[in-house]
Design a protein around this motif. Sequence first.
Motif, PDB file in Angstrom:
ATOM      1  N   LYS A   1     -30.699  23.976 -58.758  1.00 11.91           N
ATOM      2  CA  LYS A   1     -30.428  22.645 -59.316  1.00 11.91           C
ATOM      3  C   LYS A   1     -30.303  22.794 -60.835  1.00 11.91           C
ATOM      4  CE  LYS A   1     -32.688  19.144 -57.412  1.00 11.91           C
ATOM      5  NZ  LYS A   1     -31.645  18.477 -56.607  1.00 11.91           N
TER       6      LYS A   1
ATOM      7  N   GLU B   1     -28.545  20.581 -63.069  1.00 14.15           N
ATOM      8  CA  GLU B   1     -28.261  19.404 -63.886  1.00 14.15           C
ATOM      9  C   GLU B   1     -29.369  19.180 -64.917  1.00 14.15           C
ATOM     10  OE1 GLU B   1     -25.478  17.670 -63.763  1.00 14.15           O
ATOM     11  OE2 GLU B   1     -24.723  18.970 -62.147  1.00 14.15           O
ATOM     12  N   ASP B   2     -28.985  18.577 -66.042  1.00 12.83           N
ATOM     13  CA  ASP B   2     -29.964  18.286 -67.089  1.00 12.83           C
ATOM     14  C   ASP B   2     -31.104  17.436 -66.545  1.00 12.83           C
ATOM     15  OD1 ASP B   2     -28.425  19.690 -68.859  1.00 12.83           O
ATOM     16  OD2 ASP B   2     -27.603  17.923 -69.882  1.00 12.83           O
ATOM     17  N   GLU B   3     -30.751  16.499 -65.675  1.00 13.66           N
ATOM     18  CA  GLU B   3     -31.773  15.599 -65.135  1.00 13.66           C
ATOM     19  C   GLU B   3     -32.824  16.373 -64.333  1.00 13.66           C
ATOM     20  OE1 GLU B   3     -28.555  15.185 -64.991  1.00 13.66           O
ATOM     21  OE2 GLU B   3     -28.201  13.378 -66.177  1.00 13.66           O
ATOM     22  N   ASP B   4     -32.372  17.390 -63.609  1.00 12.66           N
ATOM     23  CA  ASP B   4     -33.311  18.196 -62.829  1.00 12.66           C
ATOM     24  C   ASP B   4     -34.253  18.967 -63.752  1.00 12.66           C
ATOM     25  OD1 ASP B   4     -32.218  17.505 -60.273  1.00 12.66           O
ATOM     26  OD2 ASP B   4     -30.546  18.849 -60.704  1.00 12.66           O
ATOM     27  N   GLN B   5     -33.690  19.544 -64.803  1.00 15.55           N
ATOM     28  CA  GLN B   5     -34.525  20.300 -65.735  1.00 15.55           C
ATOM     29  C   GLN B   5     -35.529  19.385 -66.427  1.00 15.55           C
ATOM     30  OE1 GLN B   5     -32.404  23.168 -68.192  1.00 15.55           O
ATOM     31  NE2 GLN B   5     -30.620  23.034 -66.849  1.00 15.55           N
ATOM     32  N   ILE B   6     -35.069  18.220 -66.829  1.00 14.89           N
ATOM     33  CA  ILE B   6     -35.974  17.253 -67.468  1.00 14.89           C
ATOM     34  C   ILE B   6     -37.069  16.835 -66.496  1.00 14.89           C
ATOM     35  CG2 ILE B   6     -36.132  14.909 -68.395  1.00 14.89           C
ATOM     36  CD1 ILE B   6     -33.274  15.345 -69.516  1.00 14.89           C
ATOM     37  N   ARG B   7     -36.674  16.582 -65.248  1.00  9.31           N
ATOM     38  CA  ARG B   7     -37.645  16.168 -64.241  1.00  9.31           C
ATOM     39  C   ARG B   7     -38.693  17.258 -64.016  1.00  9.31           C
ATOM     40  NH1 ARG B   7     -36.210  14.602 -57.938  1.00  9.31           N
ATOM     41  NH2 ARG B   7     -38.320  13.917 -57.354  1.00  9.31           N
TER      42      ARG B   7
ATOM     43  N   TYR C   1     -37.970  26.351 -67.285  1.00 10.66           N
ATOM     44  CA  TYR C   1     -37.042  26.039 -66.195  1.00 10.66           C
ATOM     45  C   TYR C   1     -35.881  27.013 -66.270  1.00 10.66           C
ATOM     46  CZ  TYR C   1     -34.499  23.053 -62.846  1.00 10.66           C
ATOM     47  OH  TYR C   1     -33.849  22.544 -61.744  1.00 10.66           O
TER      48      TYR C   1
ATOM     49  N   THR D   1     -32.327  28.491 -64.181  1.00  9.57           N
ATOM     50  CA  THR D   1     -31.338  28.102 -63.192  1.00  9.57           C
ATOM     51  C   THR D   1     -30.817  29.325 -62.444  1.00  9.57           C
ATOM     52  OG1 THR D   1     -30.647  26.228 -64.567  1.00  9.57           O
ATOM     53  CG2 THR D   1     -29.147  26.934 -62.827  1.00  9.57           C
TER      54      THR D   1
END
Length: 244
Positions: free
Chosen positions: A92, A94-100, A109, A111
């Motif tokens: 995963k 996406e930036d949102e996944d890393q932020i989450r 994190y 990838t």
Amino acid sequence: MAVRTLEPTEINVLVVDDEEDVAEVIQHFFEQVGYNVTVACDGYEALRMATPEIDLILLDIMLPGFDGFEVCRRLRSRIETERIPIIFFSAKSEDEDQIRGLMAGGDDYLTKPVSPKVILAHARAVLRRSGVEESKTLIVDDLTIYEEEYRVSCDGEDLGVTLTEFELLQYLVRHPRKAFKRQHLLQAIWEDAMMVTERTVDAHIKNLREKLGPYASHIQTVRGVGYRFVYDASDTTPLEPAQA
């Protein structure tokens, strides 16, 4: 923050990934540098195996049972595991996944796909930030390499290795089982590599083996390639890819 200096063999890593081949590659690579590695294949098992003795967790996100985000949140909510460093490594991206992942309590994190070398480098950095330093002493049987003193002893007796012999041995030991071509070793060790020949490597290996005595067999000649170091002198398993 108190700093703990540990031998690699004292560092316990938990790899959490339901892809067996990925987990095995990471486990093998980390064990080759001395770490103790255990593997969990789902979120429930990860929570059960994450004990206070674990120094670092490598955590996938897409897992059976609890996903990696939930595993991380639960670990952070427990007093006994709240401070264990956690590195997410996931497809995963996406930036949102890393932020989450970071907001859930992750310390780093990565990838997928990501090489074991990169994972190890990030692991060491995260461990340092958490107060865990690897010892600067390498031990193989009764052979001890004091990295900060540029000294090697065998059964407690100083072997009197030269600086070049020390750097050559240190380089091989730090990359166990990898077969290195003579030209690669020249470029890695000798500042004036263009001024010396590959026979120079052979001469230093010969001198080093003489000084290592009964432990000389840890340095193996790889026919048609060069040399490699193995922790178990009887190791005849397939070679790691040769280095150019």
